[in-house]
Design a protein around this motif. Structure first.
Motif, PDB file in Angstrom:
ATOM      1  N   GLY A  75     -40.965  20.374 -92.001  1.00  0.00           N
ATOM      2  CA  GLY A  75     -40.793  21.803 -91.776  1.00  0.00           C
ATOM      3  C   GLY A  75     -39.540  22.343 -92.438  1.00  0.00           C
ATOM      4  N   PHE A  76     -39.589  23.616 -92.792  1.00  0.00           N
ATOM      5  CA  PHE A  76     -38.465  24.313 -93.412  1.00  0.00           C
ATOM      6  C   PHE A  76     -38.276  25.629 -92.670  1.00  0.00           C
ATOM      7  N   GLY A  77     -37.034  26.055 -92.507  1.00  0.00           N
ATOM      8  CA  GLY A  77     -36.835  27.303 -91.783  1.00  0.00           C
ATOM      9  C   GLY A  77     -35.479  27.931 -92.021  1.00  0.00           C
ATOM     10  N   PHE A  78     -35.367  29.203 -91.554  1.00  0.00           N
ATOM     11  CA  PHE A  78     -34.126  29.971 -91.613  1.00  0.00           C
ATOM     12  C   PHE A  78     -33.836  30.518 -90.221  1.00  0.00           C
ATOM     13  N   SER A  79     -32.570  30.700 -89.960  1.00  0.00           N
ATOM     14  CA  SER A  79     -32.159  31.343 -88.714  1.00  0.00           C
ATOM     15  C   SER A  79     -31.297  32.541 -89.071  1.00  0.00           C
TER      16      SER A  79
END
Length: 347
Positions: A75-79
């Motif tokens: 998984g890849f993500g931004f906050s």
């Protein structure tokens, strides 16, 4: 983020760290990469799950190694301001000792011995992987190697010729297609005195990454009283060349691969030594027009005289020349000069 067709256990993969910037160039989001081991399509929450992969974060990239075969979710993500945005993909990781296939593709002019243009071979990564060779084909042409890309030639850097010892890192795929590259060679025609000597040069004969044209292999037919000075024209350009020429291109222009001999006269150098001043004898020598002698020539003077050097017969000034630098442009007689006990010159 993941870009390969297949992923294998015990292989290190790298991924750039995802970054999100505002219009003025400031980073506005913290990014992350996460990995989950899956069993039966569901996340493995056991204590053992974290041992199935190794994930490290550097300054600019993540490094990821799957420690065993199986199913994983990456998984890849931004906050941003406390809100997370994520996406990901399921990866079926293969064993680093699994079976792989290579489909070998040739062209209509070089079919396999069974008449087909494709042949698929299964290999196991725990064994040596050797590509097909010329024995598998019907003709006698020279097979240079194999490449992943259509339209490449023998000068391509990605060509494999024999064994593949880095299959995973080279192809990152379980099923690979390779295309045959045939080394048609280049025929160079050397012309001298109405005679043609045609020699074919093959790319595979060189380890330098070029076609190597050795100009010394051509037969030379020189006119009487002349010697070969070198070759010119075609791939050599307007200059006169000798030795080896390195090419990394192939042309369909026959004139490009036609070279012509250049000759120089073979001159005679004679030595005139007055027997009143020396008993030395030097035989006539041959020298190529425009060249000099390989070494100096000295004589032993009789008692009362000292050898001074040579001048060119016909030079009224009788200037002593430096044989180490003198270049001959015509047949020449060299006259020995001596100095007597009173300092007078005689010859």
């Amino acid at each position: 983020m993941l870009k390969y067709n297949s992923y294998f256990a015990n292989t290190l993969y790298t991924m750039n760290i995802p970054r999100l910037y505002s219009d003025d160039g400031n980073e506005i989001a913290k990014s992350y990469v996460s990995v989950k081991h899956r069993i039966g399509g569901k996340t493995d929450n056991s204590f053992y799950a974290n041992r199935t992969y190794t994930l490290n974060k550097g300054e600019y990239e993540y490094s990821l190694k799957f420690n065993e075969a199986g199913e994983f979710y990456v998984g890849f993500g931004f906050s941003i301001n406390g809100t997370s945005y994520s996406f990901g993909q399921v990866v079926n990781v293969l064993s680093d000792n699994c079976d792989v296939t290579i489909t070998f593709v040739t062209d209509n002019d070089h079919p396999f011995s069974d008449g087909l243009l494709e042949r698929t071979v299964t290999y196991n990564l725990s064994n040596n992987i050797n590509v097909l060779n010329e024995k598998e084909f019907a003709g006698n042409d020279i097979l240079f190697g194999w490449t992943q890309y259509i339209g490449r030639n023998a000068t391509s850097k990605d060509v494999v010729k024999n064994g593949i010892d880095n299959f995973i890192s080279r192809y990152n795929s379980q099923n690979v297609t390779l295309y045959a590259i045939w080394d048609g060679g280049i025929s160079v025609t050397a012309k001298s005195e109405g005679n043609d000597d045609r020699v074919k040069h093959y790319f595979r004969d060189s380890s330098s990454g070029y076609y190597v044209i050795d100009l010394s292999v051509y037969k030379v037919y020189a006119p009487a009283g002349s010697v070969l000075a070198g070759w010119t024209g075609g791939l050599l350009g307007d200059g006169v060349k000798n030795g080896k020429i390195y090419l990394n291109e192939v042309s369909d222009d026959s004139d490009y691969f036609t070279i012509n001999a250049v000759y120089k006269k073979l001159l005679t150098v004679k030595y005139s030594i007055n027997t009143a001043y020396s008993a030395s004898v030097i035989r006539n020598e041959s020298v190529i027009e425009g060249n000099g002698l390989e070494s100096n020539r000295t004589v032993v003077a009789k008692t009362g005289y000292t050898f001074k050097g040579w001048f060119v017969q016909g030079d009224e000034s009788r200037t002593v020349i430096d044989l180490s630098t003198y270049k001959f442009t015509k047949d020449t007689v060299l006259v020995a000069v001596f100095t007597g006990s009173e300092g007078n010159e005689v010859w």
